[in-house]
Design a protein around this motif. Sequence first.
Motif, short mmCIF file in Angstrom:
data_model
loop_
_atom_site.label_atom_id
_atom_site.label_comp_id
_atom_site.label_asym_id
_atom_site.label_seq_id
_atom_site.Cartn_x
_atom_site.Cartn_y
_atom_site.Cartn_z
N UNK A 1 75.34 49.19 44.47
CA UNK A 1 74.26 48.65 43.65
C UNK A 1 74.71 48.51 42.19
N UNK A 2 75.45 49.49 41.70
CA UNK A 2 75.90 49.47 40.32
C UNK A 2 76.79 48.27 40.05
N UNK B 1 64.22 54.63 44.89
CA UNK B 1 63.53 54.79 43.61
C UNK B 1 64.42 54.37 42.44
N UNK B 2 65.71 54.69 42.52
CA UNK B 2 66.62 54.27 41.47
C UNK B 2 66.67 52.74 41.40
N UNK B 3 66.72 52.11 42.55
CA UNK B 3 66.79 50.64 42.62
C UNK B 3 65.58 50.01 41.93
N UNK B 4 64.39 50.47 42.30
CA UNK B 4 63.19 49.82 41.77
C UNK B 4 62.81 50.31 40.38
N UNK B 5 63.16 51.55 40.03
CA UNK B 5 62.96 51.98 38.65
C UNK B 5 63.82 51.12 37.73
N UNK B 6 65.06 50.91 38.10
CA UNK B 6 65.96 50.08 37.30
C UNK B 6 65.42 48.65 37.21
N UNK C 1 60.61 60.97 44.64
CA UNK C 1 60.39 60.96 46.09
C UNK C 1 59.21 60.08 46.48
N UNK C 2 58.39 59.71 45.49
CA UNK C 2 57.23 58.85 45.72
C UNK C 2 57.47 57.51 45.03
N UNK C 3 57.98 56.56 45.78
CA UNK C 3 58.32 55.27 45.17
C UNK C 3 57.10 54.53 44.65
#
Length: 253
Positions: A168-169, A122-127, A64-66
Amino acid sequence: MNQPSIALVTGGSRGLGKDMALNLARKGHNVIITYHQNKELALQTVQELEKLQVKSLALELNLSDTKAIPTFVATFKTALQTHFQTTHFDCLINNAGMGATVPFEQVTEALFDEFLNVHFKSVYFLTQQCVPFMNNGGCIINISSGTTRYCNPGYSVYSSMKGALEVFTRYLAKELGHKGIRANVVAPGPVETDFNHAAIRNNPLMKERLSSLSPLGRVGVAEDIGSVVAFLCSEEARWINGQRIEVSGGINI
């Protein structure tokens, strides 16, 4: 001699994520899991994984905290070096999430932003930040939901974010193909876990209704999902790429 592959499973301390981690371990993967709040539960899962004769580790991650992502990625890199004697990993399973059943008219901007951060941003930038130290030939699996295909009242925010994740995938599959990195979606149907405050488990009428929508006459359990994720991370799935695989028992077919 080839080293065992390493998988990162976000939200891997319980529920679907835990079953994914266990199935990956049974296939010989070393597994790093993340948790948000319950460190003790995460450490218990690590112990279960290590009983399967693999290396395992639990790291804290709050999606929840990008702004916390760069710090997590730095910790992850250090963990790879100190615990696994490597600088790269192989499989990223973006599983961590949150749930809430909120009618469209009652959705607040704050709730929208929280779902956006946890399930998409967060999924976008973690990846993005993990791909540079993924091994060529690795894989990414994003966990979506059956509710991107059919509608469940109260899921307008959750499912919209999952829909974005599915698009995105496909872009990941297209843009990372030159590295041999595959990207796929696994979309569970209704599963009886503690997700969304154990809504299905705590509501027999809901469970009965959802069971009646499947030709197989039941809702899913965590053990129905993890083996599919582990298969997609295996060499046997090397030609599956850019796909959405729904694991729902054929609900609303």
